[in-house]
Structures are given as C-alpha cells and as structure tokens.
Design an enzyme around this catalytic site. Structure first.
Site, PDB file in Angstrom:
ATOM      1  N   ASP A  12       0.819  -1.208   0.000  1.00  0.00           N
ATOM      2  CA  ASP A  12       0.000   0.000   0.000  1.00  0.00           C
ATOM      3  C   ASP A  12       0.862   1.271   0.000  1.00  0.00           C
ATOM      4  O   ASP A  12       2.001   1.254   0.454  1.00  0.00           O
ATOM      5  CB  ASP A  12      -0.913  -0.029   1.234  1.00  0.00           C
ATOM      6  N   ASN A  14       1.272   3.421  -2.818  1.00  0.00           N
ATOM      7  CA  ASN A  14       1.816   3.846  -4.120  1.00  0.00           C
ATOM      8  C   ASN A  14       1.249   5.201  -4.547  1.00  0.00           C
ATOM      9  O   ASN A  14       1.978   6.080  -4.999  1.00  0.00           O
ATOM     10  CB  ASN A  14       1.441   2.844  -5.223  1.00  0.00           C
ATOM     11  N   ASN A  60     -10.732  -3.036  -6.216  1.00  0.00           N
ATOM     12  CA  ASN A  60      -9.956  -2.053  -6.993  1.00  0.00           C
ATOM     13  C   ASN A  60     -10.564  -1.764  -8.372  1.00  0.00           C
ATOM     14  O   ASN A  60     -10.206  -0.777  -9.013  1.00  0.00           O
ATOM     15  CB  ASN A  60      -8.495  -2.500  -7.167  1.00  0.00           C
ATOM     16  N   ARG A  63     -11.782   1.764  -9.090  1.00  0.00           N
ATOM     17  CA  ARG A  63     -10.884   2.917  -9.331  1.00  0.00           C
ATOM     18  C   ARG A  63     -11.069   3.430 -10.758  1.00  0.00           C
ATOM     19  O   ARG A  63     -11.623   2.734 -11.607  1.00  0.00           O
ATOM     20  CB  ARG A  63      -9.431   2.488  -9.121  1.00  0.00           C
ATOM     21  N   ARG A 176       2.087  -4.931   5.997  1.00  0.00           N
ATOM     22  CA  ARG A 176       1.345  -3.912   5.241  1.00  0.00           C
ATOM     23  C   ARG A 176       2.138  -2.621   5.283  1.00  0.00           C
ATOM     24  O   ARG A 176       2.460  -2.112   6.360  1.00  0.00           O
ATOM     25  CB  ARG A 176      -0.054  -3.678   5.809  1.00  0.00           C
TER      26      ARG A 176
HETATM   27  C1  FPP Z   1      -2.021   0.106  -3.206  1.00  0.00           C
HETATM   28  O1  FPP Z   1      -1.562   1.441  -3.239  1.00  0.00           O
HETATM   29  C2  FPP Z   1      -1.443  -0.618  -4.315  1.00  0.00           C
HETATM   30  C3  FPP Z   1      -2.158  -1.139  -5.340  1.00  0.00           C
HETATM   31  C4  FPP Z   1      -3.641  -1.052  -5.419  1.00  0.00           C
HETATM   32  C5  FPP Z   1      -1.487  -1.814  -6.481  1.00  0.00           C
HETATM   33  C6  FPP Z   1      -0.244  -2.568  -6.172  1.00  0.00           C
HETATM   34  C7  FPP Z   1       0.479  -2.795  -7.448  1.00  0.00           C
HETATM   35  C8  FPP Z   1       1.809  -2.749  -7.620  1.00  0.00           C
HETATM   36  C9  FPP Z   1       2.748  -2.616  -6.506  1.00  0.00           C
HETATM   37  C10 FPP Z   1       2.437  -2.815  -8.993  1.00  0.00           C
HETATM   38  C11 FPP Z   1       2.033  -3.929  -9.857  1.00  0.00           C
HETATM   39  C12 FPP Z   1       2.253  -5.271  -9.237  1.00  0.00           C
HETATM   40  C13 FPP Z   1       3.035  -6.240  -9.742  1.00  0.00           C
HETATM   41  C14 FPP Z   1       3.064  -7.566  -9.079  1.00  0.00           C
HETATM   42  C15 FPP Z   1       3.900  -6.051 -10.910  1.00  0.00           C
HETATM   43  P1  FPP Z   1      -2.621   2.596  -3.407  1.00  0.00           P
HETATM   44  O2  FPP Z   1      -2.726   2.943  -4.829  1.00  0.00           O
HETATM   45  O3  FPP Z   1      -3.905   2.203  -2.752  1.00  0.00           O
HETATM   46  O4  FPP Z   1      -1.919   3.739  -2.608  1.00  0.00           O
HETATM   47  P2  FPP Z   1      -2.641   4.875  -1.745  1.00  0.00           P
HETATM   48  O5  FPP Z   1      -3.269   4.187  -0.572  1.00  0.00           O
HETATM   49  O6  FPP Z   1      -1.497   5.734  -1.376  1.00  0.00           O
HETATM   50  O7  FPP Z   1      -3.624   5.539  -2.639  1.00  0.00           O
END
Ligand code: FPP
Length: 237
Positions: A12, A14, A60, A63, A176
């Site tokens: 989490d 990103n 998801n 989104r 996490r």
């Molecule tokens: C949560 O962060 C993350 C995700 C919904 C996607 C995770 C995907 C990756 C790490 C990349 C692709 C995966 C692979 C295996 C190649 P968020 O977007 O919810 O972050 P936030 O809470 O800050 O908005």
C-alpha cells in the site's frame, strides 16, 4: 529459522507516494512494480518458502479506468519480463484470485508464466489479482457443500483450488506498508495466526533492508497459537 515461512504483503501507499511528488498515481504503481522485484529477490535470498503479494483487489475495479488499465498493463509486463528471471532463480509464479473478469490476453500471460515456472521449487511467488478473501471463502464453502468430513486442512485445500493455487500453508507474517492498519479482504482464512507487521513506509520506498527488519521483528515475536508458551514451541515453522 526463516525457512518455510509464508510471508504475505499488502503493498500500500503507491498513490500517496506519487501524489506527494506531484506525479500521477500510476507513477507510484510503476515505482511499486520495481519494489516487487527487490522484495521477491530479498525473499528468495532469505529462504522464504511462499510469498503472496496483493496486487489488485476485487474492490480495486472501482478505481478510475485509466488506473485499472495501468495496473493490468504492469502485471502483464511483470509476467512477460520477469518469468525468465524467475526460472533462473527457481521461483514458481502463481496468480491467485478470479480469472473470469481479466482480459483474455492477461489470462494467457498468466497461464504461460505458470506453465513455464511450474517445476520451480525454491520459492512459491503468489500474486493476488482480482482477489477477495470473502469471495474465495464463499466459493470454497459452496464447493464443500454439506461434506461431513470437512476439516480445516481440507477447507484450506479447497480454498487453494478456488484461488488457482495449491495448498501452501497458513500465512506466518503479514506485512502492510503505507501506514494503514487493516486487512482489506486479504487472506482472511490463511491469516488466522499470522503475525502482523505494519510500517508507515509507502511501498515504493520499501526495500530489502525494511523487508529484513520485518523478518527480524517476526523472529522476536513469541507465537503461541492460543496455547501456553511451552506447548506452542513445537508449532512454529
Ligand atoms: C495500493 O496502493 C497498491 C495497489 C492497489 C497496487 C499494487 C500494485 C503494484 C505494486 C504494482 C504492480 C504489481 C506487480 C506484481 C507487478 P494505493 O494505490 O492504494 O496507494 P494509496 O493508498 O497511497 O492511494
């Protein structure tokens, strides 16, 4: 000591990582995909048996479609570019979750990677895509029907089947990143006795050192599985 562990990670933070830098959220996912490589390698080096990563939850889909498309592209790219490296390192790739809502080309890429790495035995890498623990549990329960012999182990096997996986044992350590402290419908059955490790670090900034720190913290925890300390000692993996 770290052998035979099942580690699961909710990757989490990103989006927030990217927004803090004035970048689009998808830039955070691109960076996050690089962290996936780092952590997969660190896990294999540490002797982790199974690593389950939460890449895309069933929720998801809600989104913005551009973000969903970017995540699906990253997954596909991961499979096409990393399968060879996984074979070299004897890492078995397995995508868990639903497949009926994924594009035909992604399903083909998944099946291809799974086939090519099927015999790899050093580490089992499971990537959860369109995954919902509640959905999986419901599906497994339907499959079990009114089976009178249903045991925890049998149900575990049914769950693995529903998820297109194979029985791999319960989660020992759940990490996490990103500061939130919740399970978000991830491996609810498998985490019954998991040790939980939360870090404020966003996933793009998580690395081999932080992963090692989580393993060290895990080794310090006393796992009792609901028993008294002495009786539980033999249970730990
Ligand atoms: C949560 O962060 C993350 C995700 C919904 C996607 C995770 C995907 C990756 C790490 C990349 C692709 C995966 C692979 C295996 C190649 P968020 O977007 O919810 O972050 P936030 O809470 O800050 O908005």
């Amino acid at each position: 000591m770290m052998q035979n562990l099942h580690v699961a990670i909710i990757m989490d933070g990103n989006g927030r990582w990217a927004l803090h830098r004035g970048l689009p959220r998808t830039a955070g996912h691109v960076e996050g995909a690089k962290t996936v490589n780092t952590v997969v390698e660190a896990s294999a080096r540490a002797g982790v048996r199974t690593l389950t990563l939460y890449a895309f939850s069933a929720d998801n889909w809600a989104r913005p479609s551009a973000e969903v498309a970017a995540l699906m592209r990253l997954l596909r790219r991961y499979l096409t570019t990393e399968t060879r490296r996984c074979i070299e390192q004897s890492i078995r790739i397995n995508i868990i979750g639903r497949r009926d809502r994924l594009s035909a080309s992604l399903v083909r890429a998944i099946e291809h990677s799974e086939r090519l790495t099927a015999a790899c035995s050093r580490m089992h890498l499971r990537i959860a895509v369109d995954y919902s623990a509640q959905h999986s549990i419901l599906q497994a329960a339907r499959r079990a029907g009114s089976c009178a012999q249903l045991s925890t182990e049998v149900f575990h096997g049914l769950l693995a089947e529903v998820d297109h996986s194979s029985p791999c044992g319960p989660v020992d350590l759940l990490i996490r990143t990103g500061g939130e402290q919740r399970l978000s419908d991830f491996l609810l059955w498998e985490c019954a006795y998991a040790e939980l490790y939360f870090t404020a670090r966003p996933w793009p900034e998580f690395g081999a050192e932080e992963f090692q720190a989580a393993l060290v913290e895990f080794a310090r925890r006393q796992r009792r599985f609901g028993r008294l300390a002495d009786a539980a000692a033999g249970q730990a993996s």
